[in-house]
Every structure is written in C-alpha cells, then in structure tokens.
Design a protein around this motif. Structure first.
Motif, PDB file in Angstrom:
ATOM      1  N   ARG A 186       6.263  -3.289   5.836  1.00  0.00           N
ATOM      2  CA  ARG A 186       5.231  -3.011   6.819  1.00  0.00           C
ATOM      3  C   ARG A 186       5.382  -3.984   7.983  1.00  0.00           C
ATOM      4  O   ARG A 186       6.034  -5.020   7.860  1.00  0.00           O
TER       5      ARG A 186
ATOM      6  N   GLU B  14       2.120   4.670   1.741  1.00  0.00           N
ATOM      7  CA  GLU B  14       2.237   5.206   3.092  1.00  0.00           C
ATOM      8  C   GLU B  14       1.276   6.377   3.282  1.00  0.00           C
ATOM      9  O   GLU B  14       0.695   6.550   4.358  1.00  0.00           O
TER      10      GLU B  14
ATOM     11  N   SER C 266       0.844  -1.196   0.000  1.00  0.00           N
ATOM     12  CA  SER C 266       0.000   0.000   0.000  1.00  0.00           C
ATOM     13  C   SER C 266       0.877   1.242   0.000  1.00  0.00           C
ATOM     14  O   SER C 266       2.090   1.160   0.177  1.00  0.00           O
TER      15      SER C 266
ATOM     16  N   ARG D 237       6.668   4.705  -0.223  1.00  0.00           N
ATOM     17  CA  ARG D 237       6.819   6.074   0.259  1.00  0.00           C
ATOM     18  C   ARG D 237       7.194   6.979  -0.905  1.00  0.00           C
ATOM     19  O   ARG D 237       8.247   6.800  -1.530  1.00  0.00           O
TER      20      ARG D 237
ATOM     21  N   ASP E 273       3.266  -6.020   9.134  1.00  0.00           N
ATOM     22  CA  ASP E 273       2.504  -7.255   8.978  1.00  0.00           C
ATOM     23  C   ASP E 273       3.074  -8.187   7.912  1.00  0.00           C
ATOM     24  O   ASP E 273       2.435  -9.151   7.513  1.00  0.00           O
TER      25      ASP E 273
ATOM     26  N   TYR F  19       4.262  -4.543   2.411  1.00  0.00           N
ATOM     27  CA  TYR F  19       5.147  -3.445   2.048  1.00  0.00           C
ATOM     28  C   TYR F  19       4.358  -2.145   1.939  1.00  0.00           C
ATOM     29  O   TYR F  19       3.144  -2.148   1.745  1.00  0.00           O
ATOM     30  N   LYS F  20       5.099  -1.040   2.034  1.00  0.00           N
ATOM     31  CA  LYS F  20       4.492   0.278   1.836  1.00  0.00           C
ATOM     32  C   LYS F  20       5.379   1.099   0.911  1.00  0.00           C
ATOM     33  O   LYS F  20       6.613   1.021   0.963  1.00  0.00           O
TER      34      LYS F  20
END
Length: 340
Positions: free
Chosen positions: A238, A103, A101, A246, A240, A243-244
């Motif tokens: 991330r 950030e 997702s 930025r 969990d 990934y995130k």
C-alpha cells in the motif's frame, strides 16, 4: 558442535523474536530492509541465482544494475516478511487493518463467510505471513503446510506464531492425505504453487515466463478430488507502508481437465502480476532446476538436463503416449529416490 550451534540459533531467534515484538512496526520494516541488503551482499551463491533468474526472464529489457536492484529489493521484502511474522502477535481483529487490508472488502466478506471450503493459493510473492494472519484474525481459519526446521527447537516457535491467529499447521509428511481430509471436514487450506519439486516427487511441468518449470500439482489434485474452488491471491504494497490483499477470480475446472492444465491456468493468474511487480517475487529461489535437452531459450546456470524431465515433457505434450512413458518416468523417479 551441531548441538551447540542449534542452541545458539534457538537463543538468538528467541531473543530477537521478543525484541521485534517490542519495536514499532515501521522500525521492524527498516530492520527487515537492512537484513535483506546484508543477505544480498553476503550470499554470493543466492545473489547469482537471483540475477540469473532475472536475466532469463527479462533478457535485455533489464540491465545489470536494474537486475541487482530488483534482486536486492526482493530479499528486503522477504526479510521484512520474516520479521513481521514475529510482530503478528501484537495484532487483533480490530487493529490489523492498519497494517494490512483487502483491496476489495466485498471479496473479504465473501471469503470469510463462504460455507464452501476452498483451496487458497499464492506464489512466494509479497508479505504472505501478514496476509495469512489477517485472514485468520478476520475469522477464516486455514490448514497450512509448513516445513520443519533442521533445528527442531525452532519449529515450535514458528508453528505457534502462525497458529496464534487461528490456523492449523501440518508437516509435509502425508500432507496430501491430511489436506484432503481437512477439505472433506469442511476446512479450507492454503498452499504455495511455485514450489519447484525434485525428480523423486510427483509434479507437473508448466510454462513460466516461457521456460519449463517442474512444480507442485497438489492444488490441482485436491480440486479434482473435491470440486472445491481454487482461490488465487497475492499481497501488494500500500502507499502508506502497509499491505493489501488482492483476491483474483475463483477458479473451477471441468472434471476432464488434467492436473497440468489446472496448474498452468493457476500460474497464468500470477505471472502478469509478477512481471508488473518483480521486486516482490522470490528470485533467489531455484525456480528452474531442470531444463529440456533441446531448449529454445537460455536457462539459468544452475538448471540441469534430465532424461526424466524430457520424458515428462513428452508425456504431457503427447497424451496418447502417457501410458507407455509413465512406466519409464516411474523407473527414473525410483532410481532417483534410491540415490538420495
């Protein structure tokens, strides 16, 4: 024998590609970790490059045990990056957020809805493949350079995987012309900015971790020719297991800025993030192929001295000499191409 080997490679990649697509995402990640660890143990030369890079960057701040852990973890990250590319075929615009997702959702909306083409850039850092798939599935198609494999049977496999989410893959031949045309046609593009180029190729020299790096300038060239913004981004883990992405501040430069100034400013966006998250950069890559004849700092063992490299540094540091030195640099590059 080469033809037989290429057939075997194609069969193995085809088989394991389908296998990866059938496995749960967390299992794929575990396999990527295992594969990266195996490469770290088996590839003595690559391991030596990674450890040397870490030593010249961090010095005594990291002991050998810590450098080995980072080098191994870096290969695990890129092992997962490779395998997760096959898994992207299972993603949709509705399910991709479970894995990766943005950030800042507002930055995602700005990116997807922008009517202005942009030049997206990132280093070999984190899971680039999933980030690219995410952006494509969210509705922003990119034109991407991809190096063809020596085994021509593998090239269409990876091209189809990357184009499945909407992107357009082009080969390096005449890439600058193709990318410039894409931008002028209203399409956005994506580039890696930490590619160390050989002396036969046009490049600029920047300071990376206090050392001279000879890197691509293509994003600076395209920005100056079109005026379209440069969009730096990185992919981070991330909590969990996902990934995130930025997005860093969009960059625009005055028309008077040199390619070196633009390239350096772009790198300066990434270096602090790499320092904070060293596990996620590709340390096994030869980032410092060349070193100055008179170097104030230690360079990795694989770095070579070069008269052309010295001339390029002098030309950048003394712009008034650039015209006179330019002919010498071109002559060195011409001889290098003839030797290769």
């Amino acid at each position: 024998m080469k033809r037989v080997r290429y057939w075997i490679e194609w069969l193995l990649v085809s088989f394991f590609g389908r296998l990866v697509q059938a496995l749960p995402f967390r299992v794929v990640q575990k396999i990527g970790d295992f594969a990266g660890s195996l490469v770290f143990l088996a590839d003595r030369r690559g391991r030596a490059v990674a450890l040397a890079n870490l030593e010249v960057v961090f010095g005594t701040a990291l002991n050998l045990k810590r450098r080995r852990r980072i080098a191994r973890r870096s290969l695990q990250v890129f092992g997962k990056n490779f395998l997760e590319l096959f898994w992207t075929s299972r993603l949709t615009s509705g399910t991709v957020d479970k894995i990766i997702s943005f950030e800042d959702p507002e930055r995602l909306r700005e990116l997807v809805e922008s009517e202005t083409p942009f030049i997206a850039i990132t280093p070999h850092f984190g899971n680039v493949e999933l980030a690219g798939a995410f952006i494509g599935l969210k509705g922003r198609e990119l034109v991407i350079i991809s190096q063809p494999f020596k085994n021509e049977r593998l090239t269409p496999i990876f091209r189809d995987l990357r184009e499945a989410t909407g992107h357009k893959i082009i080969v390096p031949d005449n890439a600058v012309v193709r990318l410039l045309k894409a931008l002028r046609d209203g399409k956005s593009i994506f580039l890696f900015t930490d590619l160390t180029l050989k002396l036969r190729d046009s490049a600029v020299i920047i300071d990376g971790f206090g050392l001279k790096m000879r890197v691509t300038q293509i994003h600076a060239f395209l920005h100056q020719r079109t005026g379209f913004p440069i969009v730096p981004w990185v992919t981070l883990p991330r909590g969990d297991g996902g990934y995130k992405v930025r997005i860093l501040p969009w960059l625009r430069f005055p028309a008077s800025s040199s390619y070196q100034e633009i390239t350096q400013a772009c790198w300066n966006q990434f270096e602090p993030i790499i320092r904070e998250n060293p596990d996620h950069w590709l340390w096994v890559y030869k980032h410092w192929r060349y070193k100055p004849s008179v170097a104030e700092r230690k360079y990795p063992f694989y770095a070579n001295r070069s008269s052309q490299f010295d001339l390029e540094i002098e030309s950048q540091e003394n712009p008034e000499k650039a015209k006179d030195l330019g002919e010498q640099i071109r002559e060195h590059a011409r001889r290098q191409r003839e030797r290769e």
